[in-house]
Design a protein around this motif. Structure first.
Motif, PDB file in Angstrom:
ATOM      1  N   GLU A   1     -74.155  32.459  48.304  1.00 25.77           N
ATOM      2  CA  GLU A   1     -75.473  32.787  48.741  1.00 25.77           C
ATOM      3  C   GLU A   1     -76.349  32.143  49.135  1.00 25.77           C
ATOM      4  O   GLU A   1     -77.648  31.898  49.735  1.00 25.77           O
ATOM      5  CB  GLU A   1     -76.336  33.573  47.521  1.00 25.77           C
ATOM      6  CG  GLU A   1     -75.820  34.305  47.113  1.00 25.77           C
ATOM      7  CD  GLU A   1     -75.978  35.010  45.558  1.00 25.77           C
ATOM      8  OE1 GLU A   1     -76.847  33.956  45.364  1.00 25.77           O
ATOM      9  OE2 GLU A   1     -75.911  36.348  44.364  1.00 25.77           O
ATOM     10  N   LEU A   2     -75.839  30.695  49.095  1.00 23.19           N
ATOM     11  CA  LEU A   2     -76.103  28.968  49.280  1.00 23.19           C
ATOM     12  C   LEU A   2     -76.506  29.073  50.978  1.00 23.19           C
ATOM     13  O   LEU A   2     -77.308  29.071  51.176  1.00 23.19           O
ATOM     14  CB  LEU A   2     -75.656  28.087  48.502  1.00 23.19           C
ATOM     15  CG  LEU A   2     -76.135  26.583  49.114  1.00 23.19           C
ATOM     16  CD1 LEU A   2     -77.688  26.700  48.867  1.00 23.19           C
ATOM     17  CD2 LEU A   2     -75.283  25.056  48.626  1.00 23.19           C
ATOM     18  N   LYS A   3     -75.129  29.344  51.564  1.00 22.79           N
ATOM     19  CA  LYS A   3     -74.780  29.656  53.025  1.00 22.79           C
ATOM     20  C   LYS A   3     -75.664  30.691  53.613  1.00 22.79           C
ATOM     21  O   LYS A   3     -76.489  29.806  54.873  1.00 22.79           O
ATOM     22  CB  LYS A   3     -73.889  29.700  53.299  1.00 22.79           C
ATOM     23  CG  LYS A   3     -72.645  29.502  54.470  1.00 22.79           C
ATOM     24  CD  LYS A   3     -71.480  30.553  54.300  1.00 22.79           C
ATOM     25  CE  LYS A   3     -70.702  29.672  56.033  1.00 22.79           C
ATOM     26  NZ  LYS A   3     -69.683  30.119  56.288  1.00 22.79           N
ATOM     27  N   ALA A   4     -75.947  31.448  52.908  1.00 23.87           N
ATOM     28  CA  ALA A   4     -76.916  32.255  53.978  1.00 23.87           C
ATOM     29  C   ALA A   4     -78.284  32.215  53.112  1.00 23.87           C
ATOM     30  O   ALA A   4     -79.324  32.384  54.295  1.00 23.87           O
ATOM     31  CB  ALA A   4     -76.714  34.068  52.563  1.00 23.87           C
ATOM     32  N   CYS A   5     -79.037  31.591  52.236  1.00 25.47           N
ATOM     33  CA  CYS A   5     -80.244  30.686  52.038  1.00 25.47           C
ATOM     34  C   CYS A   5     -80.512  30.138  53.020  1.00 25.47           C
ATOM     35  O   CYS A   5     -81.783  29.449  54.162  1.00 25.47           O
ATOM     36  CB  CYS A   5     -80.153  30.358  50.701  1.00 25.47           C
ATOM     37  SG  CYS A   5     -80.790  31.980  50.131  1.00 25.47           S
ATOM     38  N   LYS A   6     -79.277  28.828  53.298  1.00 23.06           N
ATOM     39  CA  LYS A   6     -79.755  28.153  54.419  1.00 23.06           C
ATOM     40  C   LYS A   6     -79.437  28.684  56.085  1.00 23.06           C
ATOM     41  O   LYS A   6     -80.704  27.880  57.030  1.00 23.06           O
ATOM     42  CB  LYS A   6     -77.915  26.894  54.523  1.00 23.06           C
ATOM     43  CG  LYS A   6     -78.003  25.975  52.880  1.00 23.06           C
ATOM     44  CD  LYS A   6     -76.978  25.286  53.453  1.00 23.06           C
ATOM     45  CE  LYS A   6     -76.961  24.137  52.268  1.00 23.06           C
ATOM     46  NZ  LYS A   6     -75.696  23.691  52.143  1.00 23.06           N
TER      47      LYS A   6
ATOM     48  N   ASP B   1     -81.057  31.592  56.083  1.00 20.71           N
ATOM     49  CA  ASP B   1     -82.210  32.276  56.415  1.00 20.71           C
ATOM     50  C   ASP B   1     -84.039  31.013  57.025  1.00 20.71           C
ATOM     51  O   ASP B   1     -84.531  31.170  57.401  1.00 20.71           O
ATOM     52  CB  ASP B   1     -82.981  32.699  55.065  1.00 20.71           C
ATOM     53  CG  ASP B   1     -81.391  34.120  55.102  1.00 20.71           C
ATOM     54  OD1 ASP B   1     -81.128  34.596  56.605  1.00 20.71           O
ATOM     55  OD2 ASP B   1     -81.494  34.588  53.993  1.00 20.71           O
ATOM     56  N   LYS B   2     -83.492  30.515  56.008  1.00 18.47           N
ATOM     57  CA  LYS B   2     -84.006  28.340  56.310  1.00 18.47           C
ATOM     58  C   LYS B   2     -83.810  28.332  56.925  1.00 18.47           C
ATOM     59  O   LYS B   2     -84.819  28.026  57.658  1.00 18.47           O
ATOM     60  CB  LYS B   2     -83.534  28.000  55.394  1.00 18.47           C
ATOM     61  CG  LYS B   2     -84.528  26.528  55.443  1.00 18.47           C
ATOM     62  CD  LYS B   2     -84.303  25.104  54.253  1.00 18.47           C
ATOM     63  CE  LYS B   2     -85.063  24.188  54.649  1.00 18.47           C
ATOM     64  NZ  LYS B   2     -84.053  23.246  53.718  1.00 18.47           N
ATOM     65  N   GLN B   3     -82.983  28.162  57.975  1.00 13.96           N
ATOM     66  CA  GLN B   3     -82.325  27.729  59.721  1.00 13.96           C
ATOM     67  C   GLN B   3     -83.537  28.786  60.821  1.00 13.96           C
ATOM     68  O   GLN B   3     -84.528  28.155  61.603  1.00 13.96           O
ATOM     69  CB  GLN B   3     -81.041  27.546  60.457  1.00 13.96           C
ATOM     70  CG  GLN B   3     -81.258  27.014  61.802  1.00 13.96           C
ATOM     71  CD  GLN B   3     -79.737  26.940  61.405  1.00 13.96           C
ATOM     72  OE1 GLN B   3     -78.419  27.234  60.899  1.00 13.96           O
ATOM     73  NE2 GLN B   3     -79.621  26.244  62.852  1.00 13.96           N
TER      74      GLN B   3
END
Length: 369
Positions: free
Chosen positions: A314-319, A321-323
């Protein structure tokens, strides 16, 4: 020449330790020790030379001779005074004894006459001595109440009574002194009190010699005690001096020993505390491991791993999305302030739509009821 005389006087006293002991014995009043004389040999020689000219009290030979003569003269005058004083007190005691007997028993008339005559004679003689101005330095000194010795002499008893008193006085005085001597003998030797009067009188003749012997014995014992006291004081002083030296030596030994073992003791203490810290540290680590083992079982560890993997995904996906959002935001920022006003207008319209949708929904619910 004087140096030769001084050397001869010193050699006559002794040499070395003998000289030191003789000087200390000759000057007992000086607060000196043998160590003082050893450290000051010239002063020791000076004292040895002075010992030939002075006595133990510090007086020179001529002064000591004059002092002895004055002492002999004083003793002679003292004996004369004591003789007259003893006679006078003996007569007063006879008068007092007569007064006591007169109140307890009948006294013969001749005895009463004798004592009254003697009492008057003593009173008149005492008054005459007080009124006699011949021995005073001030001849113009006024007399007491205007009296003179001639006035007092008129109060003397009759010549006949005085003659009778003088004739019987030696016998009466001898009797009184004998009774007093016998009482002294009984006090000195109580076991002689039950013996006959003749034996007491015989022993009384030796009483003076015995008392003199006892006096000399007491004086010798006093001198012996004084010498022992002086010796005890000197020994005490030497003992205290040696004791002080021993205490100082003992203190230095204690200090040296303490300084030597202090380093070893500090090292031992340091090693002990280091070992204790290491032990406490290992114990803490052991407790932490035990807590972890009690807290995290194999099942909880596998669950934590799955949760961790999911969170990391999830953290990887959020990163990601953030990018992407940051890229879009950067593209929007290129449009400038006009796009910012449009975005605000869009946000305002969106809020109004949401508000109207909520009001329409609420209205629909109430209308259905």
């Amino acid at each position: 020449m004087s140096g030769v005389t001084e050397t001869a006087s010193v050699s006559s006293l002794g040499k070395g330790d003998s000289l030191h002991h003789q000087v200390l014995a000759f000057f007992p009043l000086c607060d000196l020790t043998e160590e003082d004389l050893i450290q000051n040999p010239q002063f020791c020689k000076l004292l040895a030379t002075l010992a030939q000219h002075v006595d133990q009290t510090g007086l020179t030979v001529p002064l000591k001779t004059e002092l002895d003569k004055a002492e002999q003269k004083l003793q002679s005058q003292r004996r004369n005074w004591l003789r007259s004083e003893t006679l006078h007190r003996g007569l007063q005691e006879m008068i007092q004894d007569h007064c006591v007997k007169k109140h307890h028993a009948a006294v013969p008339p001749d005895q009463t006459m004798f004592n009254e005559t003697m009492e008057k004679c003593l009173l008149v003689a005492q008054c005459v001595r007080q009124l006699d101005l011949s021995s005073t330095t001030n001849q113009d000194q006024p007399s007491v109440l205007g009296l003179t010795p001639q006035h007092v002499m008129e109060l003397m008893p009759s010549e006949k009574n005085v003659q009778r008193m003088r004739q019987s006085l030696p016998r009466q005085l001898e009797k009184h002194l004998k009774e007093k001597s016998l009482s002294i003998l009984s006090y000195y030797q109580p076991e002689w009190e039950s013996e006959s009067e003749g034996l007491k009188t015989s022993k009384l003749s030796y009483l003076s010699a015995q008392l003199d012997k006892e006096k000399k014995r007491a004086e010798s014992l006093k001198e012996f005690c004084r010498e022992n006291t002086f010796l005890l004081q000197r020994q005490t002083q030497l003992y205290l001096s040696e004791l002080t030296k021993c205490i100082q030596l003992f203190q230095s030994l204690i200090l040296d020993h303490r300084l030597k073992i202090q380093t070893d003791l500090d090292l031992k203490k340091l090693e002990y505390f280091e070992g204790k810290c290491e032990l406490v540290s290992q114990k803490i680590k052991t407790e932490m491991v035990e807590i972890q083992l009690d807290t995290y079982t194999p099942d909880s560890i596998s669950a934590h791993r799955k949760i961790r993997e999911k969170l990391e995904a999830e953290l990887k996906a959020c990163k990601a999305d953030k990018q992407s959002v940051e890229l879009k935001l950067s593209s929007f920022e290129i449009l400038g302030k006009e796009f910012e006003a449009l975005a605000e207008e869009y946000s305002r319209l969106k809020k109004e739509i949401e508000l109207k949708n909520w009001a329409l929904k609420e209205f629909t619910q109430y209308s259905e009821k």
